[in-house]
Write a protein that holds these residues in place. Structure first.
Motif, PDB file in Angstrom:
ATOM      1  N   GLU A  18       0.811  -1.204   0.000  1.00  0.00           N
ATOM      2  CA  GLU A  18       0.000   0.000   0.000  1.00  0.00           C
ATOM      3  C   GLU A  18       0.851   1.263   0.000  1.00  0.00           C
ATOM      4  N   LEU A  19       2.080   1.177   0.459  1.00  0.00           N
ATOM      5  CA  LEU A  19       2.940   2.360   0.543  1.00  0.00           C
ATOM      6  C   LEU A  19       3.641   2.678  -0.776  1.00  0.00           C
ATOM      7  N   ILE A  20       3.655   1.763  -1.729  1.00  0.00           N
ATOM      8  CA  ILE A  20       4.363   1.977  -2.999  1.00  0.00           C
ATOM      9  C   ILE A  20       3.853   3.226  -3.718  1.00  0.00           C
ATOM     10  N   PRO A  21       2.532   3.418  -3.903  1.00  0.00           N
ATOM     11  CA  PRO A  21       2.075   4.634  -4.599  1.00  0.00           C
ATOM     12  C   PRO A  21       2.420   5.911  -3.824  1.00  0.00           C
ATOM     13  N   LEU A  22       2.369   5.837  -2.508  1.00  0.00           N
ATOM     14  CA  LEU A  22       2.693   7.014  -1.695  1.00  0.00           C
ATOM     15  C   LEU A  22       4.163   7.385  -1.838  1.00  0.00           C
ATOM     16  N   ARG A  23       5.031   6.392  -1.901  1.00  0.00           N
ATOM     17  CA  ARG A  23       6.459   6.667  -2.081  1.00  0.00           C
ATOM     18  C   ARG A  23       6.722   7.336  -3.430  1.00  0.00           C
ATOM     19  N   ALA A  24       6.042   6.861  -4.469  1.00  0.00           N
ATOM     20  CA  ALA A  24       6.216   7.454  -5.796  1.00  0.00           C
ATOM     21  C   ALA A  24       5.775   8.916  -5.786  1.00  0.00           C
ATOM     22  N   GLN A  25       4.667   9.191  -5.126  1.00  0.00           N
ATOM     23  CA  GLN A  25       4.171  10.566  -5.068  1.00  0.00           C
ATOM     24  C   GLN A  25       5.120  11.442  -4.251  1.00  0.00           C
ATOM     25  N   LEU A  26       5.672  10.912  -3.189  1.00  0.00           N
ATOM     26  CA  LEU A  26       6.622  11.660  -2.371  1.00  0.00           C
ATOM     27  C   LEU A  26       7.876  11.982  -3.180  1.00  0.00           C
ATOM     28  N   GLN A  27       8.361  11.040  -3.974  1.00  0.00           N
ATOM     29  CA  GLN A  27       9.530  11.291  -4.819  1.00  0.00           C
ATOM     30  C   GLN A  27       9.229  12.384  -5.842  1.00  0.00           C
ATOM     31  N   GLN A  28       8.020  12.387  -6.390  1.00  0.00           N
ATOM     32  CA  GLN A  28       7.626  13.412  -7.355  1.00  0.00           C
ATOM     33  C   GLN A  28       7.618  14.784  -6.676  1.00  0.00           C
ATOM     34  N   MET A  29       7.108  14.859  -5.462  1.00  0.00           N
ATOM     35  CA  MET A  29       7.083  16.127  -4.735  1.00  0.00           C
ATOM     36  C   MET A  29       8.506  16.597  -4.434  1.00  0.00           C
ATOM     37  N   GLN A  30       9.390  15.672  -4.060  1.00  0.00           N
ATOM     38  CA  GLN A  30      10.768  16.046  -3.786  1.00  0.00           C
ATOM     39  C   GLN A  30      11.443  16.583  -5.050  1.00  0.00           C
ATOM     40  N   SER A  31      11.131  15.973  -6.183  1.00  0.00           N
ATOM     41  CA  SER A  31      11.680  16.433  -7.455  1.00  0.00           C
ATOM     42  C   SER A  31      11.189  17.842  -7.770  1.00  0.00           C
ATOM     43  N   THR A  32       9.891  18.097  -7.573  1.00  0.00           N
ATOM     44  CA  THR A  32       9.324  19.418  -7.826  1.00  0.00           C
ATOM     45  C   THR A  32       9.945  20.453  -6.891  1.00  0.00           C
ATOM     46  N   LEU A  33      10.137  20.083  -5.649  1.00  0.00           N
ATOM     47  CA  LEU A  33      10.751  20.980  -4.673  1.00  0.00           C
ATOM     48  C   LEU A  33      12.183  21.309  -5.075  1.00  0.00           C
ATOM     49  N   SER A  34      12.908  20.324  -5.542  1.00  0.00           N
ATOM     50  CA  SER A  34      14.282  20.571  -6.004  1.00  0.00           C
ATOM     51  C   SER A  34      14.286  21.530  -7.192  1.00  0.00           C
ATOM     52  N   GLN A  35      13.345  21.351  -8.116  1.00  0.00           N
ATOM     53  CA  GLN A  35      13.252  22.252  -9.265  1.00  0.00           C
ATOM     54  C   GLN A  35      12.965  23.675  -8.807  1.00  0.00           C
ATOM     55  N   LEU A  36      12.077  23.812  -7.824  1.00  0.00           N
ATOM     56  CA  LEU A  36      11.749  25.145  -7.307  1.00  0.00           C
ATOM     57  C   LEU A  36      12.971  25.807  -6.676  1.00  0.00           C
ATOM     58  N   GLN A  37      13.693  25.022  -5.899  1.00  0.00           N
ATOM     59  CA  GLN A  37      14.889  25.576  -5.265  1.00  0.00           C
ATOM     60  C   GLN A  37      15.902  26.012  -6.318  1.00  0.00           C
ATOM     61  N   SER A  38      16.044  25.226  -7.353  1.00  0.00           N
ATOM     62  CA  SER A  38      16.958  25.568  -8.440  1.00  0.00           C
ATOM     63  C   SER A  38      16.511  26.851  -9.133  1.00  0.00           C
ATOM     64  N   GLN A  39      15.211  26.968  -9.388  1.00  0.00           N
ATOM     65  CA  GLN A  39      14.696  28.171 -10.047  1.00  0.00           C
ATOM     66  C   GLN A  39      14.867  29.402  -9.167  1.00  0.00           C
ATOM     67  N   GLN A  40      14.676  29.243  -7.858  1.00  0.00           N
ATOM     68  CA  GLN A  40      14.860  30.369  -6.948  1.00  0.00           C
ATOM     69  C   GLN A  40      16.303  30.847  -6.979  1.00  0.00           C
ATOM     70  N   GLN A  41      17.224  29.888  -7.012  1.00  0.00           N
ATOM     71  CA  GLN A  41      18.635  30.265  -7.074  1.00  0.00           C
ATOM     72  C   GLN A  41      18.934  31.003  -8.380  1.00  0.00           C
ATOM     73  N   GLN A  42      18.350  30.545  -9.482  1.00  0.00           N
ATOM     74  CA  GLN A  42      18.552  31.210 -10.773  1.00  0.00           C
ATOM     75  C   GLN A  42      17.965  32.630 -10.743  1.00  0.00           C
ATOM     76  N   GLN A  43      16.777  32.756 -10.161  1.00  0.00           N
ATOM     77  CA  GLN A  43      16.151  34.074 -10.090  1.00  0.00           C
ATOM     78  C   GLN A  43      16.970  35.015  -9.212  1.00  0.00           C
ATOM     79  N   ALA A  44      17.492  34.474  -8.126  1.00  0.00           N
ATOM     80  CA  ALA A  44      18.300  35.314  -7.237  1.00  0.00           C
ATOM     81  C   ALA A  44      19.558  35.784  -7.955  1.00  0.00           C
ATOM     82  N   SER A  45      20.166  34.906  -8.727  1.00  0.00           N
ATOM     83  CA  SER A  45      21.379  35.305  -9.448  1.00  0.00           C
ATOM     84  C   SER A  45      21.047  36.279 -10.583  1.00  0.00           C
ATOM     85  N   GLN A  46      19.869  36.148 -11.210  1.00  0.00           N
ATOM     86  CA  GLN A  46      19.466  37.081 -12.265  1.00  0.00           C
ATOM     87  C   GLN A  46      19.180  38.465 -11.685  1.00  0.00           C
TER      88      GLN A  46
END
Length: 172
Positions: A22-50
């Motif tokens: 039962e936890l397999i789908p939840l783990r996949a969704q958590l990994q997707q959220m972590q990926s999105t969060l990493s992308q956001l952090q990367s974009q924030q760093q790019q915006q700060a440097s711009q």
């Protein structure tokens, strides 16, 4: 006889297996959220440097901010969905655990009844053995009485024979 530890181990492994599935789908969704969060952090760093760079245009900055806000909202929505699914999963797991506990309790009740039946049967067997011993003793006493009765009858016959001989023999 069923071992209580064995039953508990079987129930525990069954619950762990069900929870893992039962936890397999939840783990996949958590990994997707972590990926999105990493992308956001990367974009924030790019915006700060711009923003630090004097050559950046305000149009790029505002479109980047809108894109970042949209991603933040998506991430918040995903987190809310994840939280809801996790709560539902927790509730389902708890219900399954309760069912498993009820099944184990019923199995242990059946084991207890079986043990009680064995105990009753053992007592009955013991009583039968005692009754057989008593019957053997009564039979031996009966044989003894018959032997004594035969011996007494033989003595009586012998005494009658002696009396009849002494009556038929003339006295001199």
């Amino acid at each position: 006889m069923v071992d209580k530890k064995l039953v508990e181990n079987i129930a525990k492994s069954k619950v762990e297996e069900e929870l893992g599935e039962e936890l397999i789908p939840l783990r996949a969704q958590l990994q997707q959220m972590q990926s999105t969060l990493s992308q956001l952090q990367s974009q924030q760093q790019q915006q700060a440097s711009q923003m630090m760079s004097p050559s950046s245009s305000s149009a790029m900055s505002s479109s980047g901010q809108a894109n970042g806000t949209q991603q933040v909202n998506q991430l918040l929505q995903q987190m809310q969905q994840f939280r809801t699914q996790a709560q539902q999963q927790q509730q389902q797991s708890f219900q399954q655990l309760q069912q498993t506990i009820q099944q184990v309790t019923q199995m242990l009740g059946t084991v207890a009844q079986t043990i009680q039946s064995f105990s009753v049967l053992a007592q009955m067997t013991q009583q039968i053995d005692q009754s057989q011993q008593q019957l053997q003793q009564v039979s031996m006493q009966q044989s003894l009485f018959q032997q004594q009765a035969q011996a007494m009858q033989q003595q009586q016959t012998a005494m009658q024979n002696q009396l009849s001989q002494s009556n038929t023999t003339p006295m001199q």
